[in-house]
Scaffold this active site. Structure first.
Site, PDB file in Angstrom:
ATOM      1  CE  LYS A  37      -3.824   2.023   2.688  1.00  0.00           C
ATOM      2  NZ  LYS A  37      -4.794   1.953   3.893  1.00  0.00           N
TER       3      LYS A  37
ATOM      4  CB  SER B 202      -8.085   3.738   2.836  1.00  0.00           C
ATOM      5  OG  SER B 202      -7.153   3.008   3.991  1.00  0.00           O
TER       6      SER B 202
ATOM      7  CB  SER C  80      -8.329   0.793   5.587  1.00  0.00           C
ATOM      8  OG  SER C  80      -8.919   2.149   5.725  1.00  0.00           O
TER       9      SER C  80
HETATM   10  N1  GLN Z   1     -13.204   3.960   6.441  1.00  0.00           N
HETATM   11  C1  GLN Z   1     -12.517   4.228   7.765  1.00  0.00           C
HETATM   12  C2  GLN Z   1     -12.075   5.879   7.411  1.00  0.00           C
HETATM   13  O1  GLN Z   1     -12.553   6.555   6.463  1.00  0.00           O
HETATM   14  C3  GLN Z   1     -11.272   3.664   7.937  1.00  0.00           C
HETATM   15  C4  GLN Z   1     -10.126   4.040   7.180  1.00  0.00           C
HETATM   16  C5  GLN Z   1      -8.832   3.179   7.489  1.00  0.00           C
HETATM   17  O2  GLN Z   1      -9.041   2.161   8.199  1.00  0.00           O
HETATM   18  N2  GLN Z   1      -7.690   3.436   7.130  1.00  0.00           N
HETATM   19  O3  GLN Z   1     -11.690   6.418   8.303  1.00  0.00           O
END
Ligand code: GLN
Length: 494
Positions: A82, A157, A181
């Site tokens: 990532k 994400s 994420s």
């Molecule tokens: N969807 C969650 C957010 O928008 C989690 C994001 C993540 O785990 N980086 O914060």
């Protein structure tokens, strides 16, 4: 054999490489050709490091030919990383204009460990900007598509990491998980994703979003591969002050799958309102299979779940507003063109460098920390966090693990929720409480609704990641969901 690597597991590729049946160069070339074939549709990678990976492969082959038998458990395995994880010699952009062109002068600890294990890093994957989002659409550069339905989001994400695995571009990828994420995109794309216990995996060299929640973890097609990558990246690291200094136990899989004696709790709050009926049905079927494997299953309650989402979106944003203060156009990253004075330089740089979602979060995070609002928001959210932690403590007095859907619904259409951040945030209800409590959790594929993958989440006790992996392995042993692969157009399918 070459050209087929996209359907082979990491364990298998490693064995074939060690046995000299497949060279690292053949494996790398095969992965690159798969990437070239499906990337135009999927868009999982921000950067494919073709030269780097081939060079690395040649070195591995030379070592093997020279009789080196000190190879690590990922030798010859192509892996995607990532883009918020620092890699020497490759850009690390967090899918943000703010870091476009930025090449870190050092490797993250997890990357160092990947290299030491013999893995071949093949590129950096797309994500929501600075890991803020659930669909991948918040990337400043491109939209990643769900390999199961190219009109749908892959989740986020860690969008590109999940999509790259699902599309057979790599057998394994690294993601990060602050509120879901890793697990949510794993569920949306039909792969396995583990969020380790907070503190198990070093975050040195991982770009911070919300430091009390962030963890790095693996995504792959099957539990054994995911466990293999977890074992490589987990463990002590003095360069990360939040690292717990623990080494995971050696993981072994085999024998008859059994969950005899395992007590599973099913939190009723995560099976009620807001959970799609198809998703619920698949997870209930999975629970029956866990029972067939010998587990005892009972309903339980996590009463504070109702408030967890709100608490997360206060705490995570407060921490983000502080962490992202470093992007000021002074030392590295983007700087706005000729501006009047220092203050104007700061504000123009941040105004132009960050995307809308990141700005929204910095503003909200700054607001909840400001003197007049701190007590009403930030302190309250911390109190709720304590209640969430206690809910889990109480549940774990009776149970070894908890079972929930990973997400309330399957992947939505690209664009569907882009103008409604609240609707997007609500999709994190099943994953967020886990981060607030710092627990480990894994998402495993448990079937489909209208052709779209569904994930089951298993939540474990602190540092019980190995037990979780064992349970997930037993489940996969008696099911076939993780073996399904999406058919991509080049292959004459959808
Ligand atoms: N969807 C969650 C957010 O928008 C989690 C994001 C993540 O785990 N980086 O914060």
């Amino acid at each position: 054999m070459s050209g087929m690597t996209h359907i082979l597991s990491a364990a298998r590729l490693n064995r074939l490489f060690l046995a000299g049946e497949l060279s690292a160069v053949e494996i790398a070339e095969s992965a690159l050709s798969r990437i070239a074939k499906v990337e135009p549709q999927v868009g999982a990678f921000l950067h494919v490091a073709a030269e780097h990976v081939l060079d690395r492969a040649k070195k591995l082959d030379a070592r093997r030919r020279a009789g080196d038998n000190e190879f690590g458990p990922l030798a010859g395995v192509p892996i995607a990383v990532k883009d918020n994880i620092c890699t020497c010699g490759m850009e690390t952009t967090c899918a943000s204009r703010m870091l476009k062109g930025y090449v870190s002068p050092y490797d993250a600890t997890v990357v160092e460990r990947l290299r030491a294990s013999g893995a071949m890093i093949i590129g950096k994957t797309n994500m929501d900007e600075f890991a803020m989002g659930s669909s991948g659409e918040a990337s400043a550069f491109q939209t990643t598509r769900n390999p199961w339905d190219l009109e749908r989001v892959p989740g986020g994400s860690s969008s590109g990491s999940a999509a790259a695995v699902a599309a057979g571009e790599v057998p394994l990828a690294l993601g990060t998980d602050t509120g879901g994420s890793i697990r949510q995109p794993a569920a949306f794309t039909g792969v396995v994703g583990l969020k380790p216990t907070y503190g198990y995996v070093s975050r040195y060299g991982v770009v911070s979003f919300a430091s009390s929640l962030d963890q790095v973890g693996p995504l792959g097609h099957d539990v054994e591969d995911v466990a293999r990558l977890f074992e490589v990246i987990a463990g002590p690291d003095r360069r990360d002050a939040t690292n717990a200094g623990r080494t995971p136990p050696e993981l072994k899989f085999g024998g008859d799958p059994s969950l005899a004696g395992v007590r599973l709790g099913v939190p009723r709050e995560l099976f009620g309102q807001g959970i799609d009926s198809g998703v619920k049905a698949r997870v209930e079927e999975a629970i029956r299979q866990l029972e067939d494997l010998g587990a005892t299953v009972e309903e339980c309650s996590l009463p504070s779940t109702e408030y967890a989402l709100s608490a997360y979106y206060v705490i995570a944003l407060a921490e983000a507003s502080s962490n992202l203060a470093r992007y000021d156009g002074v030392r590295y990253g983007f700087r706005a063109a000729q501006t009047g004075g220092l203050t104007e330089m700061y504000s123009k740089t941040r105004g132009e460098g960050f995307g809308a979602e990141v700005k929204r979060r910095i503003m909200l995070g700054t607001y909840v920390l400001s003197s007049g609002h701190y007590d009403a928001y930030y302190r309250k959210a911390q109190q709720v966090r304590t209640l969430v932690v206690r809910d889990f403590e109480r549940a774990f007095e009776r149970f070894d693990a908890l079972v929930t859907p990973t997400t309330p619904f399957t992947a939505w259409r690209i664009g569907e929720k882009i103008d409604d951040p609240m609707a997007m945030y609500l999709g994190d209800i099943c994953t967020i409480p886990v981060n607030l409590a710092g627990l480990p959790a894994i998402s495993v594929p448990c079937g489909f609704v209208d052709g779209l993958p569904v994930g089951m989440q298993l939540i474990g006790k602190h540092f019980a990641d190995a037990q979780l992996l064992q349970m997930a392995w037993a489940y996969q042993k008696v099911t076939k969901h993780h073996e399904s692969r999406p058919v991509l157009t080049e292959e004459g399918g959808r």
